[in-house]
Enzyme design. Structure first.
Site, PDB file in Angstrom:
ATOM      1  N   HIS A 102     -66.182 -52.128 -89.448  1.00 14.75           N
ATOM      2  CA  HIS A 102     -65.439 -50.965 -88.817  1.00 14.75           C
ATOM      3  C   HIS A 102     -66.122 -50.046 -88.228  1.00 14.75           C
ATOM      4  CE1 HIS A 102     -66.819 -49.887 -92.631  1.00 14.75           C
ATOM      5  NE2 HIS A 102     -66.588 -49.086 -92.336  1.00 14.75           N
ATOM      6  N   HIS A 104     -64.198 -46.333 -86.790  1.00 13.36           N
ATOM      7  CA  HIS A 104     -63.338 -45.220 -87.125  1.00 13.36           C
ATOM      8  C   HIS A 104     -63.111 -44.270 -86.267  1.00 13.36           C
ATOM      9  CE1 HIS A 104     -65.012 -44.788 -91.572  1.00 13.36           C
ATOM     10  NE2 HIS A 104     -66.291 -45.591 -90.983  1.00 13.36           N
TER      11      HIS A 104
HETATM   12  P1  5GP Z   1     -67.781 -46.570 -94.632  1.00 16.89           P
HETATM   13  O1  5GP Z   1     -68.426 -48.061 -94.987  1.00 16.89           O
HETATM   14  O2  5GP Z   1     -68.097 -46.898 -92.831  1.00 16.89           O
HETATM   15  O3  5GP Z   1     -69.655 -45.628 -94.758  1.00 16.89           O
HETATM   16  O4  5GP Z   1     -67.209 -45.747 -94.524  1.00 16.89           O
HETATM   17  C1  5GP Z   1     -65.684 -46.064 -95.383  1.00 16.89           C
HETATM   18  C2  5GP Z   1     -64.315 -46.072 -95.227  1.00 16.89           C
HETATM   19  O5  5GP Z   1     -63.446 -46.658 -95.656  1.00 16.89           O
HETATM   20  C3  5GP Z   1     -64.435 -44.752 -96.278  1.00 16.89           C
HETATM   21  O6  5GP Z   1     -63.922 -44.057 -94.781  1.00 16.89           O
HETATM   22  C4  5GP Z   1     -63.425 -44.658 -96.644  1.00 16.89           C
HETATM   23  O7  5GP Z   1     -62.120 -44.173 -96.582  1.00 16.89           O
HETATM   24  C5  5GP Z   1     -62.559 -46.108 -96.270  1.00 16.89           C
HETATM   25  N1  5GP Z   1     -62.155 -46.891 -97.634  1.00 16.89           N
HETATM   26  C6  5GP Z   1     -62.792 -47.279 -98.646  1.00 16.89           C
HETATM   27  N2  5GP Z   1     -61.952 -47.720 -99.206  1.00 16.89           N
HETATM   28  C7  5GP Z   1     -60.650 -47.938 -98.681  1.00 16.89           C
HETATM   29  C8  5GP Z   1     -59.382 -48.361 -99.362  1.00 16.89           C
HETATM   30  O8  5GP Z   1     -59.615 -49.483-100.249  1.00 16.89           O
HETATM   31  N3  5GP Z   1     -58.491 -48.173 -98.222  1.00 16.89           N
HETATM   32  C9  5GP Z   1     -58.756 -47.909 -96.723  1.00 16.89           C
HETATM   33  N4  5GP Z   1     -58.059 -48.215 -96.198  1.00 16.89           N
HETATM   34  N5  5GP Z   1     -59.776 -47.598 -96.617  1.00 16.89           N
HETATM   35  C10 5GP Z   1     -60.654 -47.432 -97.601  1.00 16.89           C
END
Ligand code: 5GP
Length: 138
Positions: A102, A104
């Site tokens: 993903h 951001h």
């Molecule tokens: P990363 O893996 O890049 O550190 O972050 C994962 C991102 O996913 C975080 O910004 C977190 O807020 C978001 N996130 C985690 N769980 C969920 C979810 O159930 N739904 C959504 N829409 N975002 C999520």
């Protein structure tokens, strides 16, 4: 490292967990981050499985970047932003928490720092921000 088909974003893609959709095409899906670090914080993912930048195919990366560009331009308009921060974390040591690739998209305003990570947002506000993005995508 292998792909876990039960990660949260795979469940979102299968419709098993709700999300605030912003945009989708054949290869990608964009939805709001529920712990936004700036107004309009959203995520772009490929619809096909891969963990992160380390196993993504050129096709998955190209498709995600095209969607990132589309949504980033809409976010500039929707939030009157001064710029965009694009983040991608790969593997736990790289800061990744959800193991489906993903990107951001974080709309930014001059002089305003990002909010803290891991703080749940207000769902009504996030929904309203999704609607602003959708309107700006036209
Ligand atoms: P990363 O893996 O890049 O550190 O972050 C994962 C991102 O996913 C975080 O910004 C977190 O807020 C978001 N996130 C985690 N769980 C969920 C979810 O159930 N739904 C959504 N829409 N975002 C999520």
């Amino acid at each position: 490292m292998s792909y876990d088909p039960d990660n949260i974003f795979a469940k979102i893609l299968r419709g098993e967990i709700p999300s605030f959709k912003v945009y989708e095409d054949e290869q990608t899906y964009c939805f709001m981050d529920i712990m936004p670090r700036s107004a309009g914080h959203c995520l772009v993912i490929p619809k096909t499985p891969c963990r992160n930048i380390l196993d993504a195919s050129p096709e998955q990366l190209c498709a995600c970047m095209a969607t990132v560009s589309t949504v980033a331009n809409a976010a500039m308009k929707a939030f009157g932003a001064d710029g965009i921060t694009l983040q991608q974390f790969s593997e736990a040591a790289g800061g990744q928490e959800v193991f489906h690739l993903h990107f951001h998209i974080l709309p930014r305003h001059s002089g305003k720092s990002l909010g803290p990570a891991g703080v749940m947002g207000d769902m009504e506000v996030i929904k309203a921000h999704a609607e602003k993005l959708i309107a700006a995508l036209g």
